[in-house]
Design an enzyme around this catalytic site. Structure first.
Site: not given
Ligand code: CAO
Length: 420
Positions: A392-394
């Site tokens: 999850d790039h967040r």
């Protein structure tokens, strides 16, 4: 005498609705507290629902495949036990949790819940089916193998459309070929056959789509030279076979993953619902993607950090047998902090697994292959294990993913580092 509801149970923290599967008792039946009345399913497991009081099943309101909110009624029970209940089922308490248990061995023939339902769909007498599962457990495949030939089960040669059919079972389904419809426009171009998704497929599809569209995914690929580790594993595996289980590369990957998660705690975290804080988990329960005939299920192995390779290997074998027999409990399929999906037994050089929301990342493992490796002077054969980390790039940025995966590969390349 009063009527109390038998409600859709809450089988996991995140469950808000479930699918009603099948009645095990009929309207008008006398039931005792603890009797199994019906089977329901969450997006993760099938469960039996037990009757909370003795009485008579006065009204059955749920239908097979119906999606019902947690706490909504499946049936009503007429009971005289109201004095003892002391208002427990009053309108102010509509969502009293019913008892749900994993499929039991009660009754004359042990069977996976969905197998009973499939037997009824295929008009197979379950008492005549031989169970191939553990201790003679009847699986869906056993029921389907015992079913008489029909066009849709592949035992006959007539192409079929999936039956929303009110048609009598003796009539062969309409061939889809010459009759395109809004649901099957492809029939205009040639012969087609329509078959229903499995129940797990129907439920997990929207969950996967939600994860894929709501999480910004990136996948980072790496390779680990496991030449030495695999020689060590093979020795353990040979010894374990005498003991009735296997030691595969997966157990080592789990141990190394925990070590990497400890070194990079963000990968073992989840976003809070508001999305502005991270919850870092100090436990290491790892989800394992297991391929079953009904679809993919993801049970979790708890406290992987506290278990050795042999214990993990045993637990992996036991968990995958229970997953394939449809005997996972609600507890088995929740609480994972990170997931591993291994296609190494099947093939592939890399893939992009979908993050098991709300986890931060998932590790895909593909098939190890011998490849030429430069040792500074020569090319030498090395067994390379492909690793694919979707994240999850967040929560995780590219540099962290690269460090995490390189660390993981480093551990697998010399497993002695695991004990440092
Ligand atoms: N490279 C090469 N060989 C591998 C390997 C790898 N990475 N991983 C396993 N193997 C070998 C094993 O050693 C074994 O070989 P032999 O029987 O010849 O000795 C064989 O492949 C079978 O292994 P397995 O798949 O039965 O066992 P496992 O412990 O590796 O995996 C389980 C168990 C339950 C994870 C697996 O059976 C499974 O269901 N995988 C599918 C998961 C899936 O569908 N993921 C996709 C989801 S999308 O993200």
């Amino acid at each position: 005498m009063r009527e109390v509801p038998l409600v859709m149970p809450k089988m996991s923290m995140t469950m808000t609705e479930g699918t009603f599967l099948v009645w095990r008792r009929g309207e008008g039946d006398t039931v005792a507290a603890g009797d199994v009345v019906c089977e329901v399913a969450s997006d993760k497991v099938d469960m039996e629902v037990e009757c909370p009081v003795e009485g008579t099943l006065s009204r059955l309101v749920a239908n097979p495949d119906q999606i019902i909110a947690v706490g909504d009624p499946l049936a009503f029970i007429a009971t005289e036990a109201d004095d003892m209940l002391e208002g427990l089922f009053d309108d102010a308490h509509p969502a009293v949790e019913q008892v749900a248990t994993p499929p039991s061995r009660r009754g004359p023939r042990p069977a996976v819940p969905y197998a009973r339902r499939r037997a009824s769909e295929l008009r197979v007498d379950i008492d005549t089916v031989t169970g191939s599962g553990t201790n003679g457990l009847i699986t869906v495949a056993d029921v389907e193998a015992a079913a008489p030939p029909t066009p849709s089960n592949g035992k006959a040669h007539v192409p079929s459309v999936a039956a929303p059919s009110a048609a009598p079972p003796s009539l062969p389904p309409e061939p889809a070929g010459p009759h395109p419809s809004p649901d099957n426009p492809f029939a205009a171009f040639g012969e087609t056959a329509v078959e229903p998704l499995t129940r797990i497929g129907r439920i997990s599809g929207p969950a996967l789509a939600a994860s894929w569209t709501s999480i910004p995914h990136v996948t980072h690929h790496e390779k680990a030279d496991i030449t030495e580790l695999d020689a060590y594993r093979r020795g353990l595996d040979n010894a374990a076979r005498d003991d009735g289980h296997r030691v595969t590369m997966l157990a080592f990957v789990l141990k190394a993953a925990v070590s990497a998660l400890k070194a990079f705690p963000k990968v073992n975290s989840s976003l809070t619902p508001t999305g502005d804080e991270l919850i870092l988990k100090k436990y290491y329960h790892l989800g394992i993607a297991v391929d079953t005939e009904q679809g993919l299920v993801v049970p979790a192995i708890r406290d992987v950090d506290r278990k050795g390779i042999i214990d993990l290997s045993r637990e992996l074998s036991e968990l995958s047998v229970r997953a394939r027999d449809g005997r996972l409990s609600a507890d088995d399929v929740q609480g994972a902090s990170f997931t591993v999906s291994s296609l190494g037994g099947i093939g592939g050089t890399a893939f992009t697994p979908i993050v098991n929301s709300p986890e931060a990342a998932i590790l895909g493992v593909s098939r190890a292959r011998i490849e030429p490796s430069w040792n500074g002077e020569d090319f030498v054969p090395a067994l390379q294990l492909p690793l694919s980390l979707s994240y999850d790039h967040r929560i995780v940025d590219g540099a962290l993913a690269a460090r995490f995966t390189a660390h993981l590969a480093h551990l697998l390349e010399d497993v002695r580092r695991l004990i440092l």
